[in-house]
Design a protein around this motif. Structure first.
Motif, mmCIF file in Angstrom:
data_model
loop_
_atom_site.group_PDB
_atom_site.id
_atom_site.type_symbol
_atom_site.label_atom_id
_atom_site.label_comp_id
_atom_site.label_asym_id
_atom_site.label_seq_id
_atom_site.Cartn_x
_atom_site.Cartn_y
_atom_site.Cartn_z
ATOM 1 N N GLU A 1 7.511 1.807 -13.867
ATOM 2 C CA GLU A 1 7.943 3.144 -13.489
ATOM 3 C C GLU A 1 9.091 3.626 -14.378
ATOM 4 O OE1 GLU A 1 7.207 0.621 -11.500
ATOM 5 O OE2 GLU A 1 6.358 1.307 -9.607
ATOM 6 N N ASP A 2 9.950 2.709 -14.831
ATOM 7 C CA ASP A 2 11.046 3.064 -15.737
ATOM 8 C C ASP A 2 10.608 2.993 -17.201
ATOM 9 O OD1 ASP A 2 12.607 3.421 -13.520
ATOM 10 O OD2 ASP A 2 13.842 1.643 -13.830
ATOM 11 N N GLU A 3 9.776 2.034 -17.518
ATOM 12 C CA GLU A 3 9.288 1.866 -18.893
ATOM 13 C C GLU A 3 8.542 3.120 -19.363
ATOM 14 O OE1 GLU A 3 7.245 -1.743 -21.362
ATOM 15 O OE2 GLU A 3 6.368 -1.262 -19.412
ATOM 16 N N ALA A 4 7.805 3.757 -18.449
ATOM 17 C CA ALA A 4 7.042 4.963 -18.796
ATOM 18 C C ALA A 4 7.946 6.106 -19.241
ATOM 19 C CB ALA A 4 6.196 5.407 -17.604
ATOM 20 N N TRP A 5 9.203 6.079 -18.799
ATOM 21 C CA TRP A 5 10.168 7.118 -19.154
ATOM 22 C C TRP A 5 11.055 6.688 -20.319
ATOM 23 C CZ3 TRP A 5 9.597 11.876 -17.242
ATOM 24 C CH2 TRP A 5 8.806 12.014 -16.121
ATOM 25 N N GLY A 6 10.678 5.591 -21.005
ATOM 26 C CA GLY A 6 11.435 5.142 -22.167
ATOM 27 C C GLY A 6 12.760 4.491 -21.822
ATOM 28 N N ARG A 7 12.875 3.966 -20.610
ATOM 29 C CA ARG A 7 14.129 3.357 -20.169
ATOM 30 C C ARG A 7 14.105 1.843 -20.371
ATOM 31 N NH1 ARG A 7 15.781 4.769 -14.533
ATOM 32 N NH2 ARG A 7 17.720 3.882 -15.330
ATOM 33 N N ASP A 8 13.622 1.397 -21.513
ATOM 34 C CA ASP A 8 13.531 -0.036 -21.792
ATOM 35 C C ASP A 8 14.893 -0.722 -21.748
ATOM 36 O OD1 ASP A 8 10.887 0.508 -22.156
ATOM 37 O OD2 ASP A 8 10.858 0.127 -24.302
ATOM 38 N N GLU A 9 15.924 -0.050 -22.192
ATOM 39 C CA GLU A 9 17.259 -0.652 -22.252
ATOM 40 C C GLU A 9 17.990 -0.608 -20.908
ATOM 41 O OE1 GLU A 9 18.503 -2.214 -24.937
ATOM 42 O OE2 GLU A 9 16.608 -1.824 -25.962
ATOM 43 N N ASP B 1 0.863 -1.182 0.000
ATOM 44 C CA ASP B 1 0.000 0.000 0.000
ATOM 45 C C ASP B 1 0.898 1.231 0.000
ATOM 46 O OD1 ASP B 1 -2.146 1.668 0.068
ATOM 47 O OD2 ASP B 1 -2.686 1.257 2.150
ATOM 48 N N ALA B 2 1.537 1.454 -1.128
ATOM 49 C CA ALA B 2 2.489 2.557 -1.264
ATOM 50 C C ALA B 2 2.003 3.518 -2.342
ATOM 51 C CB ALA B 2 3.865 2.006 -1.632
ATOM 52 N N THR B 3 2.398 4.753 -2.213
ATOM 53 C CA THR B 3 2.073 5.726 -3.247
ATOM 54 C C THR B 3 3.221 5.794 -4.244
ATOM 55 O OG1 THR B 3 2.993 7.492 -1.904
ATOM 56 C CG2 THR B 3 0.624 7.104 -1.728
ATOM 57 N N SER B 4 2.908 6.242 -5.424
ATOM 58 C CA SER B 4 3.920 6.388 -6.461
ATOM 59 C C SER B 4 3.688 7.715 -7.165
ATOM 60 C CB SER B 4 3.824 5.236 -7.468
ATOM 61 O OG SER B 4 4.735 5.438 -8.513
ATOM 62 N N MET B 5 4.751 8.473 -7.324
ATOM 63 C CA MET B 5 4.633 9.758 -8.007
ATOM 64 C C MET B 5 4.647 9.584 -9.519
ATOM 65 S SD MET B 5 7.050 12.097 -5.530
ATOM 66 C CE MET B 5 7.712 12.912 -6.903
ATOM 67 N N PHE B 6 5.015 8.405 -9.975
ATOM 68 C CA PHE B 6 5.164 8.166 -11.400
ATOM 69 C C PHE B 6 4.226 7.058 -11.853
ATOM 70 C CE2 PHE B 6 9.236 9.710 -9.754
ATOM 71 C CZ PHE B 6 9.307 10.900 -10.453
ATOM 72 N N HIS B 7 4.276 6.761 -13.122
ATOM 73 C CA HIS B 7 3.431 5.720 -13.703
ATOM 74 C C HIS B 7 3.674 4.373 -13.043
ATOM 75 C CE1 HIS B 7 1.384 3.297 -16.679
ATOM 76 N NE2 HIS B 7 2.464 2.531 -16.743
#
Length: 101
Positions: free
Chosen positions: A45-53, A14-20
Motif C-alpha cells: 500500500e505504501d510501495e505503490a505510492w513510491g514510499r520505499d524509504e 476479509d478487508a477492503t482497501s482503497m489503495f493498491h
C-alpha cells in the motif's frame, strides 16, 4: 518479533482497501498455512505510492492454500495447492472455529 511461524494456520483478513494491495480478493477470508517467512519490507500500500524509504515495513509470509478451500467447486485433485505472499497486516491467527483438523 514475528507474529507467525512456519506451520501456523492463518486466515486472510476479509478487508477492503482503497489503495493498491497484492492481497487477492479471492483469498480473503480463507484458511491457509504459513510455509515460509520472508524479510521485512515496505507494505504494498505504501510501495505503490513510491514510499520505499519512509513507508511502513512489516514481515511477509508465504501462505499455502488448498485449492478446494479457495474454490469449493474446484474440479482438480484434492491435493492441489496455491501459494501467495502476504504482509503481516493481512493475516490473522486461525481460530478453533475455522481451523482445519
Amino acid at each position: 518479533m514475528r507474529r507467525f511461524r512456519t506451520g501456523d494456520q492463518v486466515v486472510v483478513r476479509d478487508a477492503t482497501s482503497m489503495f493498491h494491495t497484492r492481497t487477492q480478493g479471492y483469498m480473503r477470508g480463507h484458511l491457509g498455512t504459513v510455509v515460509e517467512d520472508r524479510p521485512e519490507w515496505v507494505i504494498p500500500e505504501d510501495e505503490a505510492w513510491g514510499r520505499d524509504e519512509d513507508g511502513r515495513h512489516e514481515p511477509f509470509y508465504v501462505v499455502r492454500f488448498q485449492q478446494t478451500e479457495l474454490w469449493p467447486d474446484y474440479a482438480g485433485s484434492d491435493i492441489d495447492t496455491l501459494e501467495s505472499e502476504f504482509s503481516e497486516r493481512w493475516l490473522e491467527p486461525a481460530t478453533k472455529e475455522n481451523r482445519s483438523t
